[in-house]
Enzyme design. Sequence first.
Site, PDB file in Angstrom:
ATOM      1  CB  THR A  96     -12.054   4.968 -15.138  1.00 13.03           C
ATOM      2  OG1 THR A  96     -10.930   4.536 -14.373  1.00 13.03           O
ATOM      3  CG2 THR A  96     -11.877   4.493 -16.581  1.00 13.03           C
ATOM      4  CE  LYS A 172      -7.873   2.782 -15.092  1.00 12.51           C
ATOM      5  NZ  LYS A 172      -8.593   3.290 -13.915  1.00 12.51           N
ATOM      6  CE  LYS A 240     -16.934   3.434 -14.850  1.00  8.91           C
ATOM      7  NZ  LYS A 240     -15.659   4.141 -15.192  1.00  8.91           N
TER       8      LYS A 240
END
Length: 306
Positions: A96, A172, A240
């Site tokens: 990701t 994503k 993140k």
Amino acid sequence: MRVAVIGLGSMGMGAALNLLKAAGLEVCGVDPRETARAEFAAAGGSAVARAADLPEGTEAVLVLVVNAAQAEAALFGPEGAAPRLAPGAVLVVSVTFAPDDARRLAAKAEAAGLLYVDAPVSGGAAGARAGAMTVMASGSEAAMARAKTVLDAVAKKVWHLGEAPGLGSTVKVVHQLLAGVHIAAAAEAMALGIRAGVDPRGLYEVVTGAAGNSWMFENRMPHVLDADETPRSAVDIFVKDLGLVGDLARAVAFPAPLAAQAHQLFVSARAQGHGGVDDAFVIRAYQALSGIRLPGEEGGPSGGTQ
């Protein structure tokens, strides 16, 4: 077919174990941790500490590391995999990260004569162990065809979202907006119930049988009820990932206030020293604000799900 899995963490190990079960594959895992290598070797695979030590002629590489910097180093750094790969090998990068990172790594792969699939995944550690991940992929038809054996072994569904690298990563990042907001909302609801004197297990049972339920509430809140901070996915992951959501939103001039608020809650939990624990414990941010005690703490409510 010689296949490598770089990153034998909670998802990478599951993926690697499923690749071991697939016919006709020689699987080598890569992880700096001796314990992870030993676990994979005990299951019948081979394992090395550095991608530079992969078997020569490796034809496919599945990358399941934390971020873009780790992925780039593992593939193209001084101790990276690229020199060990067969001509035309395929890189299946299931990290990701920002769409721009996917495009940059894809360009490096093309320059090296390698195929590239931008293939972030969902499903968590349980999905990876079951070979039931969802893959959000973009890549050329040739890259997808070369990666098919690997993807079939680790996924229940592969979405081919187009040929351009970055499309998979964009989907994503949008997905992570939902995941992060849902976890934060689940924690907020549980914390409010505890503060108001509701039995947390009773609250869990009501919500999971009613319209207010979400996959994240049902999956994550048992960790809080059981006082189990084992990180299936850690608070730091959503620091993140929700940061990536904010970056994408700014890049396309889109307001994302719910994602921004959820991000700050995960940052708060991290600042309190909880970055490495299960992401359900973003509830610690609410605990700091309200003074509640959680199940398993002295003076806290009972709440075990067993």
